[in-house]
Design a protein around this motif. Sequence first.
Motif, PDB file in Angstrom:
ATOM      1  N   THR A 141      14.880  -8.449   0.355  1.00 48.46           N
ATOM      2  CA  THR A 141      14.211  -8.602  -0.941  1.00 48.46           C
ATOM      3  C   THR A 141      12.765  -9.061  -0.781  1.00 48.46           C
ATOM      4  O   THR A 141      12.329  -9.415   0.307  1.00 48.46           O
ATOM      5  CB  THR A 141      14.921  -9.674  -1.788  1.00 48.46           C
ATOM      6  OG1 THR A 141      14.777 -10.921  -1.101  1.00 48.46           O
ATOM      7  CG2 THR A 141      16.398  -9.356  -1.957  1.00 48.46           C
ATOM      8  N   GLY A 171      11.678 -11.844  -1.897  1.00 47.83           N
ATOM      9  CA  GLY A 171      11.706 -13.255  -1.533  1.00 47.83           C
ATOM     10  C   GLY A 171      11.881 -13.456  -0.042  1.00 47.83           C
ATOM     11  O   GLY A 171      11.301 -14.353   0.554  1.00 47.83           O
ATOM     12  N   ALA A 172      12.709 -12.605   0.574  1.00 50.61           N
ATOM     13  CA  ALA A 172      12.946 -12.734   2.007  1.00 50.61           C
ATOM     14  C   ALA A 172      11.667 -12.453   2.783  1.00 50.61           C
ATOM     15  O   ALA A 172      11.436 -13.018   3.843  1.00 50.61           O
ATOM     16  CB  ALA A 172      14.051 -11.777   2.431  1.00 50.61           C
ATOM     17  N   LEU A 173      10.824 -11.569   2.244  1.00 55.87           N
ATOM     18  CA  LEU A 173       9.547 -11.274   2.904  1.00 55.87           C
ATOM     19  C   LEU A 173       8.471 -12.281   2.524  1.00 55.87           C
ATOM     20  O   LEU A 173       7.425 -12.338   3.150  1.00 55.87           O
ATOM     21  CB  LEU A 173       9.038  -9.892   2.495  1.00 55.87           C
ATOM     22  CG  LEU A 173       9.860  -8.683   2.883  1.00 55.87           C
ATOM     23  CD1 LEU A 173       9.159  -7.427   2.409  1.00 55.87           C
ATOM     24  CD2 LEU A 173      10.061  -8.624   4.381  1.00 55.87           C
ATOM     25  N   ALA A 174       8.726 -13.050   1.460  1.00 53.89           N
ATOM     26  CA  ALA A 174       7.739 -13.993   0.931  1.00 53.89           C
ATOM     27  C   ALA A 174       6.414 -13.300   0.661  1.00 53.89           C
ATOM     28  O   ALA A 174       5.365 -13.733   1.111  1.00 53.89           O
ATOM     29  CB  ALA A 174       7.569 -15.188   1.864  1.00 53.89           C
ATOM     30  N   ILE A 175       6.463 -12.192  -0.092  1.00 50.42           N
ATOM     31  CA  ILE A 175       5.218 -11.514  -0.489  1.00 50.42           C
ATOM     32  C   ILE A 175       4.499 -12.419  -1.489  1.00 50.42           C
ATOM     33  O   ILE A 175       5.089 -12.839  -2.479  1.00 50.42           O
ATOM     34  CB  ILE A 175       5.502 -10.153  -1.160  1.00 50.42           C
ATOM     35  CG1 ILE A 175       6.305  -9.258  -0.223  1.00 50.42           C
ATOM     36  CG2 ILE A 175       4.189  -9.472  -1.569  1.00 50.42           C
ATOM     37  CD1 ILE A 175       6.770  -7.962  -0.880  1.00 50.42           C
ATOM     38  N   PRO A 176       3.244 -12.756  -1.223  1.00 50.39           N
ATOM     39  CA  PRO A 176       2.531 -13.666  -2.122  1.00 50.39           C
ATOM     40  C   PRO A 176       2.284 -13.058  -3.500  1.00 50.39           C
ATOM     41  O   PRO A 176       2.400 -11.846  -3.679  1.00 50.39           O
ATOM     42  CB  PRO A 176       1.193 -13.902  -1.406  1.00 50.39           C
ATOM     43  CG  PRO A 176       1.386 -13.427  -0.019  1.00 50.39           C
ATOM     44  CD  PRO A 176       2.426 -12.353  -0.082  1.00 50.39           C
ATOM     45  N   GLY A 177       1.921 -13.933  -4.448  1.00 48.97           N
ATOM     46  CA  GLY A 177       1.546 -13.475  -5.770  1.00 48.97           C
ATOM     47  C   GLY A 177       2.461 -13.988  -6.853  1.00 48.97           C
ATOM     48  O   GLY A 177       3.268 -14.883  -6.635  1.00 48.97           O
ATOM     49  N   GLU A 178       2.305 -13.379  -8.034  1.00 48.09           N
ATOM     50  CA  GLU A 178       3.087 -13.805  -9.193  1.00 48.09           C
ATOM     51  C   GLU A 178       4.474 -13.157  -9.165  1.00 48.09           C
ATOM     52  O   GLU A 178       4.757 -12.365  -8.286  1.00 48.09           O
ATOM     53  CB  GLU A 178       2.327 -13.425 -10.471  1.00 48.09           C
ATOM     54  CG  GLU A 178       0.983 -14.146 -10.585  1.00 48.09           C
ATOM     55  CD  GLU A 178       0.164 -13.660 -11.768  1.00 48.09           C
ATOM     56  OE1 GLU A 178       0.330 -14.222 -12.848  1.00 48.09           O
ATOM     57  OE2 GLU A 178      -0.633 -12.722 -11.599  1.00 48.09           O
ATOM     58  N   GLU A 217      -0.477  -8.988  -2.238  1.00 51.42           N
ATOM     59  CA  GLU A 217      -0.394  -9.799  -3.455  1.00 51.42           C
ATOM     60  C   GLU A 217       0.196  -8.981  -4.591  1.00 51.42           C
ATOM     61  O   GLU A 217      -0.078  -7.789  -4.723  1.00 51.42           O
ATOM     62  CB  GLU A 217      -1.774 -10.346  -3.859  1.00 51.42           C
ATOM     63  CG  GLU A 217      -1.649 -11.375  -4.967  1.00 51.42           C
ATOM     64  CD  GLU A 217      -2.951 -12.128  -5.277  1.00 51.42           C
ATOM     65  OE1 GLU A 217      -3.935 -11.950  -4.553  1.00 51.42           O
ATOM     66  OE2 GLU A 217      -2.940 -12.861  -6.277  1.00 51.42           O
TER      67      GLU A 217
END
Lengths: 485, 411
Positions: free
Chosen positions: B123, B125-132, B217
């Motif tokens: 997901t 979240g697992a990748l911790a993609i930044p942003g909103e 982002e």
Amino acid sequence: MGVLYDAIVIGGGVVGSAIARELTRYRLNCAVLEKNADVCYETSGRNTGVCHGGFAYDIGSLKGRFCVEGNRLMGDLADELGFSFERCGKVLVGFTEWDYNRLLEVIKQGEALGATGLRMIDKEELHRLIPAVEGEFAMLSENSGIIDPFGLTIAYAENAAENGCRYFLDHEVTAIAREGENWKITAGGEEFVTRWVINAAGLSCGKISEMLGIPGYRMIYSKDDYIILDERMGKLVPMPIYTVPSNLYMGIHVTRTTDGNVLLGPSAEDTMNNSWYGVEQKNIDMLYDEAMKIWPHVKRGDYIRTYSGILPKWTDENGRIQDFKIEILDDIAPHAVNLVGIESPGLTASTPIARYVLELMKAREDLQENPDFNPVRQASVRFAKLPEEEQARLIEEDPNWGELVCRCQKVTKAEILRAIHNPLGVNTMVGVKYRTRAMMGRCQGGYCQMRIEQMLEEELGLAPEEVDFNRRNAPALFGKVRDDA
Amino acid sequence: MNIRNVDVLIVGGGPAGLAAAAELHRQGVTDILICEREKQPGGILRQCIHDGFGLTRFGESMSGPEYADRFIREVKEAGIPLITNASVTDITKDRLVTVVTPEGLLKVQARAVVLAMGCRERTRGALAIPGERPAGVYTAGVAQAYMNLYNRMPAKEAVILGSGDIGMIMARRLTLEGVKVKAVYEIMPYAAGLPRNVEQCLNDYGIPLYLSHTVTEIHGDHRLTAVTVSAVDEHLKPIPGTEEKIPCDTLILSVGLLPENELSLGAGVTLDPRTRGAEVSEYYETDVPGIFSAGNVLHVHDLVDFVSMEAEKLARSVTRYLADGLPACGIAVTCDRSVNHTVPMRLSGTEDVMLSLRVSRPGRDVTVRVTQGGREVAAKKMKKALPAEMIQLVLKAEKITGTEDLEVTVS
């Protein structure tokens, strides 16, 4: 003229909803105006969920007083309102002589504030309490704990609603005017007339304060980014782990939620923007590095997601953060309770703050007790946490208990249905998530979100494009692929 | 609570579970129970309405539901008990299984348990993609389910991150339904999915694929409004100055699949850190006796045909296990960094074994070599080796001697 309310609360967050609940103890026709589609969508749902011990505040401050009081009340409150709370304790770990001396000062300060159960522990005791932690020694706060912040806020709001308080969601206040002896509030395009108004707008407290005719509060916001880790890591964090605080900043901490997830954060950056919740790469990297210093078990593979929260603070002209401000200015804004800068420890202190608000009102008006007030709210049943005999009994009663909708959190159809038909009328997908934990697990709704979306359509009679994800006008979908044959 | 006894309990009625059940029945094992959590069997195939399934197993091209239907029909005709809407919530190491169904809470004691739960998607979240965190961020499988199972439109203008097969298939599917798919971005310098999908799903529709790019982002506080993409360097770190903000309302993620082993962990099964599936012997038995694993829950496959075939092999092992037990498997299969993973991880050395593996990075004119104490056990020369494709080779029993580890390398 329509309804004349006795009291209207602006803002349905944890403080606004705690106030709403206290108002319903009296014979008052009251309502809450909330700009979002749910009650815990800003600061109240975006924090660490720690029940603070009350040692980190200036002596004589409302923050310290209400925090100590709120901490004492939390167990009884959890029993009455049915939200998750664990008095698990908390440690502040130290490494140097400076740290040691600072912690001794913290204990002294805490004791002066009335906090109890604070003591230094040596390395051996620290590692007996938390085998996975780093640190040479620590201060233990036995009475600190962890709270489900969504659960607490929703519980206040639902209990208030059950006791007669009306909730108007999606009602952002756009104007307030004095009209004779009353206040006229415009919100969500509607007008509300009330004798009392209470500003519990959290991040918007400065704006509402000005609308009430009380100008001059300098606001600054602290934005906090967090990382959430898989719940299987929770057993390595039996209690929150903090570093030694400076006067201004609590440091990065590693905490556990009441559901077992581990939280790393906050990043704590000052900003003038009170609505941008973007998480930044530099903070994700920094949180990893800082958390590893005190709890060296962070693995990228355990990341579930990131989030951020914003705290409203008011400062003097030198930028110094001020205490909670809770006031009635009879000359400028009569019958208006103005709450400014309610930041941490607002979650812990919510009920003492609410009771103080009522004290201020009672000093100006006799309030009649409401004999029908019921302080008890039925806790929502979490199937996954029940013993098997109880699970079997529920399924026999209603087969919806035997249908798992969310696999990660083992949330049943019965729980989703109860959440969809909540007393506040919240109808977003995230509203279901906050009430059930569905979509909060490691697959993040990969398995269950389609079912939840479909149930929202069916149960509430919504078209696909009317199902909002989190905020109003944040559609999850754009209608159908094909019209039904 | 009553405890029901069965010879084999199969967790999951997808391609692996159905194929295992059908083969068990052919082998004469009939006391089976399949538990499927969905309302219908078929697993992920139900939403895979594109074709290309079955070429290896059946020699013809079918859609996902058609492929699943072959097995569902066989299971039904054989009269194998299959309960749907039945979620397994716990398996003990002694194979006592808890199943939640609307008809009640079941307890089943099985002589053998087959883990066939498949995989889930990685997901945002697992990748911790930044942003909103706006509405409109979907994994490819979720977007596929919305469109193909629920008749719901997840996007109008989409960007796809990751060139996994489902992501590329969704690029085509969205385009066919009038969605503007602006581009596919892949962080690696090569496509993650099969070459045929790059051709048939992207190139044929004029959808650009940007390699060595990622989303840095996400924008939007209600519905998604844009994503920022950046080029990455050889360490996969975004290169400052290469950011480009791309307006869109949807971000589709196709960034990897993870075997879904929470139940396995609960049963005390050891997982392999490379596959994130169970550590299994050549008989697909985990390190907990009587608990077996095959399909995507064991290791992520490229083609469903191989899932079915693996599950059929598992079924033959389970049959032997129930009849007279299985030989000990003390020979470990190890690999270096050139190999992403191998299955199985332990061998008996007593019979021929099919070894499945994936390479770590693309290569040309490479040789997959299996050695034992420096001696060559098997080798396979390949013109082209891609991480997206599973490689299989047979290890002859007569070449394996003693109990020394086998080593697998690609060079």
